[in-house]
Design an enzyme around this catalytic site. Structure first.
Site, mmCIF file in Angstrom:
data_model
loop_
_atom_site.group_PDB
_atom_site.id
_atom_site.type_symbol
_atom_site.label_atom_id
_atom_site.label_comp_id
_atom_site.label_asym_id
_atom_site.label_seq_id
_atom_site.Cartn_x
_atom_site.Cartn_y
_atom_site.Cartn_z
ATOM 1 N N HIS B 170 18.861 -2.687 -4.791
ATOM 2 C CA HIS B 170 18.481 -4.009 -5.277
ATOM 3 C C HIS B 170 19.668 -4.965 -5.225
ATOM 4 O O HIS B 170 20.812 -4.538 -5.120
ATOM 5 C CB HIS B 170 18.013 -3.915 -6.737
ATOM 6 N N CYS B 271 18.498 -2.270 -15.560
ATOM 7 C CA CYS B 271 17.171 -1.770 -15.219
ATOM 8 C C CYS B 271 16.394 -1.282 -16.431
ATOM 9 O O CYS B 271 15.173 -1.240 -16.420
ATOM 10 C CB CYS B 271 17.276 -0.604 -14.241
#
Lengths: 1084, 282
Positions: B170, B271
């Site tokens: 990401h 996250c």
């Protein structure tokens, strides 16, 4: 403004004036012109007046007609008149001769766009045609008219009053009653300091300006007023001092919003008689809290409310609500539960494009929380929030990237943003941008290389049409200037040898306006915050804000300057300037005048670079380009019924066949439809459409030394690793015996040209035809005439007249009399260099560091760099032309009755060439013989090899919109093209003729381009006058692009042969072979 | 009254989710590594504890779902800005259903829910970097252009720029916000390149804090009442060099949080939580 008959540089008006009579006041003559406009359907009324004054229509008509013509040329749009009747009547009354006139006029008119304009102007138009056609017939009257002219002018002035009054009557019925005495009153409105003091006789029009609060402001302005005047009136009305953030917009004929250029006449910009404007924010201050006055903030708020409500400034639900609540607070004060007014109001008002009950409730809820906030505070809060919106102050333009993907280009205070859908995919901060340019519908920015990159890259975008491209370009120029510069870039009109728009931002920059507003010393003005009426009706989409194309017409004074400028340059500019790109590039203007040959070679080398830039395009692009060219060509050729065969076109132009005018007209038509062969529009159009005043000086001596040079360029395809470019120059010279001249002729000529005042060709560029005749010394006459393609017929006639005149005259001493005033703005292209040595607002951090060094680099490179348009840039052609001119040292003198000044009636000269011309020299007769040698196999007397003969150049082009995203890729796959360039010049033996320094006068110049599948032929015809001789040079360049191997020798031979066949009476004087070899791709 | 774009880093709530046992075997990962679920759970508990007790956030804890091995990484399931929550469409097929529970939780928090229904769109919250002034969306294996467009539609106030994710899962795998206008960025070449692009694309200026380890650049910034700047970052055990860099941030309350296990399944500190500010806009 004083008029001096003998001055070399003259504004057209002056020229007229002086020609007409020296003792009349300028006002009178100007009035006269205005009057001319007003003529037409009111003729009958005027006649009555005439009768009163004891002046018959027939007496004033000849002059009047001429005036009419000039007027018509200034009229922005020409119409097919439903009023054919009056036209015919007038024609018959005035001119017995020229039965074909009517027909012709009609023909022209038919081709013109039908718009809603005043009938008068239509009539004026037809008059102009009429008068043009019948000009020869009037020749005889010239002397007479000269003598009479003072009288007539007076007469006209009187008539002008009458006409003007009529007009007023017509336009404002309510004022009819006070006509006689009312005039003073009406004009007194204009005694504002803004105005030039002029007498009370002027044509007034009523302008309607929609203000930001939705109200309408009407005011009268003189019909010829500049945008500035109206703008100032509006600001005055609004009591606004910090006005530099604002501007006036109007809807152009394409229903696009355009900015009214303050420096140009309104009438010329609006293109229709719709004097309807809107007052808008032009530059959104990044930090509104820095504005000095609340009233300015208020106006900005009004604009933003509109922007938000229309969806132009997108924002979230919460933000809509928040902004709405501040609006309520500002307009209604504290929330009063028992006061239903805001509640009622909120239901009708539009705060957001998709407003709903929920939002209204939220707005009210938030409104309550603003209790105690003053209107000014509420506005400030509104702005504090609005300015953070990502699209605040971003002016969006639709475009496509190099891959044809739809994107949006956003211009803002910080630079240029690239959006795809709602996503920002790239951003080019102003300091990153080295050059902004456009060509046709392409828009290019040249990007400063990043730290790790070695080369500049150019990113190209496609816009819908050239108008959009130009509009975008202008917006960029203005935004950059406003936000980044400390002071606006000085006008570019002084620049020499530039094609393209000279448009620059003319107002104050943000820095200046901040300084100025810090000096504002007045009590905060009272103003009423009206409940924004307009908000409820504001959904007018997201208009693309555009700017009027800059007609080069900068008003009288600047024009004058310009002329003198060009004059001066004519004398002392070195040919190196041909390469100068429009921005200031000291580097190139300083080019030393090196020995001719070497110099020329250098230029050619540079050309090769230019061409490389062309070839930087991906092959696909090139193909696309070619396809579009062919299409253009097709339409170009097919457009009008009597289409002449293309191949011989340029030849035909050489002969004074009547077909010429027709053909030109066709071109014009096709151009009007924006279909034009690329180079044609580039070059000649530079004069036609763009140039306000393109002038050809036609000296009286019909000297027809003609030098034709054709250069053929053969070049192998860009995709193939080999490129060959061969150009051959053929030139012939003809000298016609100069004839004796009669002094009175001057007057004739001046009269003739008077009518050809200014024209706006539909294409949207203002074309001003300027013909100036000067009596520099007895016996010397120079007629400068620039003709817009729109008026070929007219044109032709004029030229012929001139020609006749000319025949009578003595040999000319061309040295002094040329008044070459040229101001050309190409519709097709322009450049702007954002990073100039000019004081710039310092950029923070790294960007600035780079800047300095880059600037230098840029300067150096400017010689070479030319917008990377797929087609051969006009500049190049120009350069080459000039270059050639310099080099021609031999010339053949022959009698050529065929070649007369009007042979190239569309002769337009890009100013460059006009100025370049002086260096022309005569050729030796023997050239012809040599030419044949060349033809067989180039065996030139002189061989010049560019030194070094082999130039390795590297060009990089990245035309990838998504540069940011693909940076990685880009840096790896930069299409570096390694090329080897070889230029060999073959030149016929040349004689050092009469002194090189003697300047000549460029008479005409035209460029014709024809293309077939892989061949581009560019023919450039220049006529120059020098020392009583006129020279015509035909330069032909053929670029062959193909995948297969090309037999260079054969191609060259073929090119020369063809050139010889087409112009048997000319000789080849120069052959330049330019070969570009693309070396193996060394990229990883 | 908080105006537009005020209060970057202000949070009141955090949504977290438990670690299912399936994480050890089934969770997606870019490199093969043994995950000790028990250890991971301990780490996660410590993380949640920091949010709840040390930082005083109201923590909404969603139960783990065994059928969703990656469900602990709640960040990917939604993007919350202001009072709008965009429910994403995760790029990994196996993770799509993670959004259901998240949607419910966000609804319960009275956020305006925007759903990404477009079948062609994918977006992982881990690819969305919100700087306080604008969004950067990493175009990665998990996030595509369409997903970014929908995000842009959902948050109209803000500029949304796309940047390529050249390496790593990401965008936020190698960068995150370390404060207002401060981007913490890894020192790898791809990370630096991405930062350059972000800087180029932005009208705003960002300071950068370069840490030697890319993964260490993933940290959690908050601006909390009475606490000021708070930064949850990696532990010295994990990335000693990077921690030294963080320690230069004198104004920040630095909270090292261990993440040794979750990182094996590409989980960073950001996250594991969805931070929400409920005070600002109501």
């Amino acid at each position: 403004m004083t008029t001096e008959a003998g001055s070399e540089t003259e504004v057209k008006e002056k020229a007229e004036e002086s020609a007409a009579q020296p003792d009349q006041s300028e006002k009178a003559s100007e009035e006269t012109k205005e009057v001319a406009n007003a003529e037409g359907e009111e003729k009958e009324k005027e006649k009555e007046k005439e009768g009163k004054e004891g002046k018959g229509i027939s007496r004033y008509l000849p002059t009047w007609l001429k005036k009419q013509k000039s007027q018509s040329q200034t009229s922005p749009t020409k119409e097919a008149p439903p009023t054919e009747e009056p036209v015919a009547k007038v024609t018959q009354e005035e001119e017995g001769p020229a039965p074909e006139v009517n027909g012709q006029a009609e023909e022209v008119e038919e081709k013109e766009e039908v718009k809603s304009e005043q009938v008068k102007e239509k009539e004026a138009e037809s008059h102009s045609n009429t008068s043009a056609d019948t000009e020869p017939a009037k020749e005889e009257k010239v002397d007479e008219s000269t003598e009479k002219s003072p009288e007539e002018t007076k007469k006209e002035a009187t008539e002008g009053e009458g006409a003007e009054e009529e007009k007023k009557k017509e336009q404002e019925g309510e004022k009819e009653a006070k006509e006689g005495g009312g005039e003073e009153g009406q004009t007194s409105i204009f005694q504002s300091p803004l105005r030039l003091v002029r007498k009370n006789k002027m044509k007034l029009v009523v302008c309607h300006v929609t203000l930001l609060d939705g109200t309408d402001f009407s005011c009268e302005v003189e019909k010829r007023a500049k945008g500035q005047f109206l703008f100032f009136k509006v600001c005055e009305h609004l009591n606004l001092l910090e006005k530099d953030y604002f501007g006036l917009t109007y809807m152009d004929s394409h229903e696009e919003k355009c900015w009214l250029d303050p420096t140009k006449e309104i009438k010329r910009q609006i293109r229709s008689n719709n004097w309807q404007f809107a007052f808008n924010v032009k530059f959104y201050p990044p930090d509104p809290s820095l504005l000095t006055e609340d009233i300015t903030r208020y106006l900005l708020c009004l604009q933003l409310r509109e922007d938000v409500a229309s969806g132009r400034l997108p924002c979230s639900f919460v933000t809509h609500a928040l902004l709405g609540s501040y609006t309520l607070q500002a307009e209604f004060g504290d929330h009063e539960p028992d006061q239903p007014r805001p509640l009622d109001y909120i239901g009708q008002a539009t705060f957001a494009p998709n407003q709903n009950k929920e939002m209204e409730e939220k707005i009210l809820e938030l409104h309550k929380s603003h209790r105690g906030m003053t209107p000014a505070q509420a506005d400030a809060q509104f702005l504090e929030n609005a300015k953070k919106l990502s699209m605040y102050g971003v002016d969006l333009h639709h475009a496509k990237d190099s891959e044809g993907v739809d994107i949006m280009l956003g211009v803002c205070a910080n630079g240029l943003l690239v959006y795809k859908d709602r996503l920002r995919i790239n951003r080019f901060a102003w300091p990153k941008i080295l050059k902004i340019s456009y060509k046709r519908n392409n828009f290019y920015i040249k990007i400063r290389p990043g730290e790790t990159e070695q080369f500049e890259s150019t990113v190209g975008f496609k816009l819908q049409n050239h108008r959009s491209a130009k509009r975008l370009w202008k917006v960029c120029v203005e935004n950059h200037s406003f936000f980044r510069l400390n002071a606006p870039e000085p006008p570019t009109k002084a620049r020499f040898l530039t094609l393209g728009s000279k448009f620059r931002y003319s107002g104050r920059t943000q820095a200046q306006t901040r300084l100025a507003s810090s000096l504002i010393d007045r009590p905060a003005p009272n103003f009423e915050r009206t409940s924004s009426k307009r908000i409820s009706r504001s959904l007018d989409g997201a208009p693309v804000i555009s700017i009027t194309e800059a007609t080069a017409e900068n008003g009288r004074e600047p024009h004058l300057e310009l002329q003198s400028d060009s004059k001066v340059k004519e004398a002392d500019l070195s040919p190196g300037d041909a390469d100068a790109v429009p921005s200031q590039s000291p580097g190139c203007s300083g080019l030393p005048q090196s020995p001719l040959r070497v110099h020329g070679d250098n230029i050619y080398v540079r050309h090769s670079n230019l061409m490389l830039e062309d070839h930087d395009k991906t092959q696909e692009e090139v193909l696309k380009h070619q396809a579009s060219i062919s299409q253009l060509k097709r339409s170009f050729m097919e457009a009008p019924p009597p289409s002449p065969p293309q191949p011989n076109q340029w030849e035909k132009r050489l002969t004074s066949s009547p077909a010429t005018s027709i053909r030109i007209q066709q071109q014009q038509v096709s151009l009007e439809e924006e279909i034009a062969s690329v180079l044609f529009s580039r070059h000649s159009a530079a004069g036609f459409y763009s140039a306000d005043e393109t002038d050809c000086s036609v000296p009286e001596a019909t000297l027809d030394a003609v030098i034709c040079s054709a250069s053929a360029t053969v070049c192998s395809s860009s995709s193939s690793p080999q490129k060959l470019l061969i150009s051959s120059t053929i030139s012939a010279a003809e000298v016609v015996e100069p004839q004796t001249e009669a002094a009175p002729a001057d007057n004739t000529i001046s009269d003739t040209k008077e009518p050809a005042k200014t024209t706006e060709v539909e294409i949207e560029e203002t074309v001003v035809v300027q013909e100036v005749s000067r009596v520099a010394k007895p016996g010397v006459v120079t007629v400068t005439a620039g003709l817009p393609a729109a008026e070929q017929e007219t044109r032709k006639q004029e030229v012929r007249v001139v020609e006749e005149e000319v025949m009578l005259k003595e040999e000319v001493k061309p040295t002094k009399q040329e008044s070459v005033s040229s101001e050309s703005e190409s519709e097709e292209e322009a450049e702007y260099h954002p990073n100039m040595p000019i004081a710039q607002i310092p950029e923070e951090k790294e960007e600035e560091e780079e800047q300095e060094e880059m600037k230098k680099k840029e300067e150096v490179e400017e010689d070479v760099s030319v917008p990377d348009a797929p087609s051969i840039p006009a500049e190049e052609e120009t350069n080459r032309a000039e270059d050639d001119v310099k080099k021609i040292e031999t010339e053949e003198s022959t009698d050529d009755p065929m070649v007369t000044p009007d042979e190239a009636p569309n002769g337009v000269l890009p100013p460059e060439e006009g100025l370049a011309a002086p260096t022309l020299e005569k050729e030796e007769p023997k050239v012809n013989g040599e030419a044949s040698l060349v033809e067989a196999e180039p065996r030139p007397q002189v061989i010049c090899c560019s030194e070094p003969p082999v130039v390795k150049t590297e060009m990089v082009t990245i035309s990838d919109t998504f540069a940011a995203q693909k940076t990685e890729i880009a840096t790896k796959e930069v299409p570096i093209v390694h090329t080897e360039t070889k230029t060999i010049t073959y030149e016929a033996a040349q004689l050092d003729g009469n002194g090189d320094g003697e300047p000549g006068v460029l008479m005409t110049a035209q460029t014709i381009t024809s293309e077939s599948l892989c061949t581009t032929t560019t023919t450039h015809i220049t006529k120059t006058l020098k020392g009583g001789l006129s020279e015509t040079r035909i330069e032909k360049r053929i670029v062959i692009t193909g995948d297969c191997d090309i037999d260079h020798d054969q191609a060259l031979a073929q090119a020369i042969k063809e050139a010889k066949e087409q112009h048997p009476d000319m000789s080849v004087t120069r052959v330049v072979v330019h070969k570009e070899t693309e070396l193996a791709d060394e990229e990883d | 009254m908080a105006g537009l774009m005020a209060g970057f880093g202000h949070y009141t709530h955090a949504v977290v989710r438990g670690i299912p046992s399936s994480l050890a075997k089934e969770a997606l990962r870019s490199c093969q590594a043994e995950v000790d679920v028990a250890k991971a759970r301990r780490e996660h508990d410590a993380y949640v504890e920091v949010l709840r007790t040390r930082l005083g956030l109201e923590v909404v804890e969603l139960p783990a779902d065994e059928s969703l091995p990656d469900c602990v990484f709640v960040e990917d399931a939604a993007v919350v800005c202001g009072d709008t929550a965009l429910i994403t469409r995760p790029g990994a097929e196996s993770r799509r259903r993670e959004t259901e529970a998240m949607k419910g939780a966000l609804k319960d928090l009275n956020l305006n829910i925007v759903e990404m229904t477009d079948e062609n769109a994918t977006l992982d919250g881990g690819d969305v970097l919100f700087t306080g002034r604008e969004f950067f969306v990493g175009l990665s294996k998990r996030t595509n252009q369409r997903g970014a467009e929908i995000l842009a539609d959902a948050f109209k106030d803000y500029a949304v720029s796309t940047v390529p994710v050249l390496e790593g899962l990401h965008l936020k795998t190698f960068c995150s916000m370390g404060g207002p206008g401060l981007i913490v960025i890894g020192s790898s070449e791809p990370a630096q390149k991405t930062l350059k692009i972000m800087q180029q694309m932005s009208d705003h200026r960002y300071d950068k804090l370069t840490v030697p380890d890319d993964l260490a650049a993933n940290c959690v910034y908050m601006n909390l009442p009475n606490k000021g700047h708070v930064l949850m970052h990696c532990t010295p055990e994990q990335y000693p060099e990077s921690v030294k860099v963080f320690e230069k941030l004198k104004d920040h309350m630095l909270i090292p949080v261990s993440n040794l296990e979750k990182v094996k399944v590409d989980g960073g500190l950001t996250c594991c939580s969805m931070l929400i500010n409920k005070k600002a806009n109501n």
